[in-house]
Design a protein around this motif. Structure first.
Motif, PDB file in Angstrom:
ATOM      1  N   ALA A 143       0.836  -1.209   0.000  1.00 30.45           N
ATOM      2  CA  ALA A 143       0.000   0.000   0.000  1.00 30.45           C
ATOM      3  C   ALA A 143       0.869   1.257   0.000  1.00 30.45           C
ATOM      4  N   GLY A 144       1.738   1.369  -0.989  1.00 26.91           N
ATOM      5  CA  GLY A 144       2.552   2.562  -1.113  1.00 26.91           C
ATOM      6  C   GLY A 144       1.771   3.702  -1.725  1.00 26.91           C
ATOM      7  N   ASP A 145       2.415   4.841  -1.821  1.00 27.60           N
ATOM      8  CA  ASP A 145       1.737   6.026  -2.347  1.00 27.60           C
ATOM      9  C   ASP A 145       1.220   5.819  -3.769  1.00 27.60           C
ATOM     10  N   GLN A 146       2.006   5.087  -4.597  1.00 26.55           N
ATOM     11  CA  GLN A 146       1.605   4.916  -5.994  1.00 26.55           C
ATOM     12  C   GLN A 146       0.367   4.033  -6.129  1.00 26.55           C
ATOM     13  N   VAL A 147       0.306   2.972  -5.331  1.00 25.96           N
ATOM     14  CA  VAL A 147      -0.863   2.093  -5.377  1.00 25.96           C
ATOM     15  C   VAL A 147      -2.105   2.853  -4.923  1.00 25.96           C
ATOM     16  N   LEU A 148      -1.986   3.576  -3.816  1.00 26.31           N
ATOM     17  CA  LEU A 148      -3.129   4.339  -3.317  1.00 26.31           C
ATOM     18  C   LEU A 148      -3.538   5.434  -4.299  1.00 26.31           C
ATOM     19  N   LYS A 149      -2.553   6.054  -4.932  1.00 27.78           N
ATOM     20  CA  LYS A 149      -2.849   7.089  -5.921  1.00 27.78           C
ATOM     21  C   LYS A 149      -3.631   6.509  -7.095  1.00 27.78           C
ATOM     22  N   TYR A 150      -3.215   5.310  -7.556  1.00 27.20           N
ATOM     23  CA  TYR A 150      -3.943   4.689  -8.672  1.00 27.20           C
ATOM     24  C   TYR A 150      -5.375   4.353  -8.258  1.00 27.20           C
ATOM     25  N   LEU A 151      -5.539   3.717  -7.105  1.00 24.96           N
ATOM     26  CA  LEU A 151      -6.877   3.311  -6.669  1.00 24.96           C
ATOM     27  C   LEU A 151      -7.781   4.521  -6.476  1.00 24.96           C
ATOM     28  N   LEU A 152      -7.237   5.576  -5.879  1.00 27.95           N
ATOM     29  CA  LEU A 152      -8.034   6.779  -5.658  1.00 27.95           C
ATOM     30  C   LEU A 152      -8.423   7.417  -6.997  1.00 27.95           C
ATOM     31  N   GLY A 153      -7.459   7.416  -7.924  1.00 27.96           N
ATOM     32  CA  GLY A 153      -7.754   7.969  -9.246  1.00 27.96           C
ATOM     33  C   GLY A 153      -8.752   7.133 -10.014  1.00 27.96           C
ATOM     34  N   ARG A 154      -8.663   5.810  -9.845  1.00 28.16           N
ATOM     35  CA  ARG A 154      -9.560   4.913 -10.582  1.00 28.16           C
ATOM     36  C   ARG A 154     -10.996   5.038 -10.109  1.00 28.16           C
ATOM     37  N   ILE A 155     -11.207   5.205  -8.812  1.00 29.38           N
ATOM     38  CA  ILE A 155     -12.586   5.256  -8.311  1.00 29.38           C
ATOM     39  C   ILE A 155     -13.255   6.592  -8.623  1.00 29.38           C
TER      40      ILE A 155
END
Length: 590
Positions: free
Chosen positions: A272-284
């Motif tokens: 759960a690094g910044d990049q993974v969270l950034k992608y998930l937040l952007g995707r939703i």
């Protein structure tokens, strides 16, 4: 003798008038007599007609009708005891083939053993196909036709790895020999179809349904992560085009991998690094005409990841995650998603994600700053789908005894939220049990968090006692309802204890406690705390509660007993000042 025409005569068909037909059942003639006796004269036609006459001569050998006679059983040694195939009806080659199949299906057939030796052979073949494809791609970079065959072979070999999910005991060896790393490396393959298949296999191997022991799963996951799995998944998120069905499937399986890895607290913290969270937040929050499967799944994966990993929650809060979720939920203030749709599940995941973020003080403060209290109050007042979920959010936001929880409670009062939540309580007809339970939690939090003699607390107490104590009347009625449910379960458990050996009762304690909680024990305890607070702070409330309890053959002593039981179960290290609060309330009761 019956003529050939008679033998194959068509049966009568039913008339159009519906009258019963004379249709008969076909009776098969004796096979041997038909084959050996049916002979036609040299001058007859296919119907056996000669000068207008149909004849069958038993002793003429010039021309034989029908297929060649089957071989004699005794001469050819064919076994057909029942005569079902007129002397078997197969030639020697067919018989030999059937015998081979029988032997393969019989005791002589040995099933391939799936073990470490088998795995090494599979790994060797897998590595060879990777190398061959890599060499041909490098050699014939501009001539795809010369390496496509090797690509197809490699793709098939990747799919063959699926069988490992049925043999998780081989995971440690699979990781040890480097095959797991080679599989991960294919996520960077130039052919996205191969990358997608590799992602799907990794999803299958790490799925929670695989019957792998923790150490087996851990060994595989460690090898996958060491091979830079997460970064390669992120690269595929960037290069795959969801307008294409195959690529859309690839992203779905990549999300599935993240969900599978999130089942472990330690691993969830790693991925759960910044990049993974950034992608998930952007995707939703991507704009879509209709909420698609991947958008919904991204919201679900985010919620699971945050539920498992506290560091992930902290990172998302710092990245304005609370504000983003509130913005997405704002569209459901009055509008309801279609029932049982992907969008409904998506919205549900957003509410759950927000509730998880509110478990920390930082999340509560962000919630207040982003005007989350005001938004949820609008939902309680005007929403349908969002109403009970907004109450859940407020309940979670005021949980605990931190300063951040108190700020939420004070904000609710300042935002004219008392009228909203109390109106929702009085209008509720008992159909939405979950909403009622969250309202009980909100009332308990208001009395627990708002400082004594503060204007916020005085306003809250006034709401409880207004209109001839109507709220108190409903609270006591609810208490009786939950008390009846819990009492019924307690009687069942008492009976079961009498029928259960003492050495077995300890194993059932958790189950019994769970059943009491399902019956409403927690709500009953909260109601007792609320009523005791009101009894302790308002003389009029004390008299009304005493009278209402008396009507049900109970007294303030019942409240005191309940609080004492709660005090016995309090862990001072975990509950903070909960023990002190309960002790003070107990002293206020006779």
């Amino acid at each position: 003798m019956t003529s050939i025409d008679d033998l194959f005569k068509k049966p009568y068909l039913p008339s159009s008038s519906g009258a019963p037909s004379n249709k008969r059942k076909f009776e098969a003639p004796d096979a041997q007599s038909v084959y050996k006796s049916t002979k036609l004269s040299p001058t007859s036609d296919v119907k056996g007609e000669t000068n207008g006459q149909a004849t069958v001569e038993d002793d003429q050998d010039d021309i034989e009708a029908g297929p060649e006679l089957p071989p004699d059983e005794e001469e050819d040694g064919l076994d057909d005891e029942e005569g079902r195939f007129f002397g078997s009806g197969v030639n020697k080659n067919t018989t030999a083939a059937m015998d081979f199949i029988d032997r393969a299906d019989g005791d002589d057939f040995v099933e391939e053993k799936i073990d470490a030796v088998w795995l090494r052979r599979l790994a060797l073949s897998f590595e060879r196909k990777i190398s061959k494809n890599s060499e041909l791609r490098a050699k014939y970079e501009d001539e795809p036709s010369k390496f496509m065959a090797s690509e197809a072979d490699l793709d098939a070999e990747v799919k063959n790895l699926s069988i490992l999910s049925e043999h998780p005991e081989l995971y440690p060896e699979f990781a040890k020999i480097g095959c797991a790393g080679s599989l991960v490396s294919l996520l960077a393959h130039e052919n996205t179809d191969i990358a997608i298949d590799a992602i799907e296999i990794i999803s299958e191997l790490t799925d929670e349904d695989v019957a792998a022991e923790p150490e087996m799963w851990d060994s595989l996951v460690a090898a996958l992560l060491e091979s830079d799995l997460v970064n390669l998944i992120l690269q595929n998120f960037d290069r795959l085009d969801e307008d294409l069905e195959s690529d859309r499937s690839g992203i779905y399986h990549a999300l599935s991998v993240l969900e599978n890895l999130s089942s472990n607290t330690e691993v969830a913290g790693q991925i759960a690094g910044d990049q993974v969270l950034k992608y998930l937040l952007g995707r939703i929050k991507a704009k879509e005409t209709r909420v698609g499967q991947n958008q919904q799944y991204a919201a679900e994966v985010l919620q699971v990841l945050l539920q498992t990993s506290e560091p992930a929650r902290d990172r998302l809060i710092k990245a304005d995650g609370v504000d983003t979720i509130l913005t997405l939920l704002a569209s459901y203030r009055k509008r309801d998603p279609e029932k049982d749709s992907t969008e409904e599940e998506y919205a549900e995941n957003l509410f759950d994600t927000l509730a998880v973020l509110l478990s920390s003080s930082a999340g509560k403060k962000s919630f207040v700053d982003a005007e989350g209290v005001e938004l949820t109050l609008i939902m309680v007042k005007e929403g349908k789908f969002s109403r009970s979920r907004a109450l859940k959010i407020l309940d979670h936001a005021m949980a605990g005894s931190s300063d951040a929880s108190r700020e939420v409670a004070e904000k609710l009062v300042d935002a004219a939220g008392l009228k909203t939540v109390f109106s929702a309580f009085m209008k509720d007809k008992g159909k939405d049990r979950e909403a009622v339970e969250h309202l009980i939690g909100i009332f308990s939090a208001l009395l627990r968090l708002l400082p004594g003699e503060s204007s916020h607390r005085i306003r809250a107490l006034a709401k409880f006692v207004e209109k001839d104590f109507e709220k108190l009347t409903k609270l006591v009625a609810l208490r009786f309802e939950y008390s009846t449910r819990v009492h019924a379960i307690d009687q069942q458990i008492a009976l079961e204890k009498k029928q259960t050996a003492s050495d077995e009762q300890e194993d059932l304690e958790d189950e019994w406690f769970s059943r009491r909680m399902d019956a409403g024990l927690y709500c009953l305890q909260m109601l007792d705390v609320i009523l005791t607070w009101l009894v302790a702070e308002d003389a009029g409330a004390r008299k009304r509660v005493t009278d209402l309890l008396k009507d049900r053959d109970e007294s303030l002593g019942n409240l005191k007993k309940s609080l004492q039981q709660q005090l016995e179960g309090v862990d001072s290290k975990e509950e903070g000042n909960a023990g002190e609060m309960l002790q003070a309330l107990i002293e206020c009761l006779p």
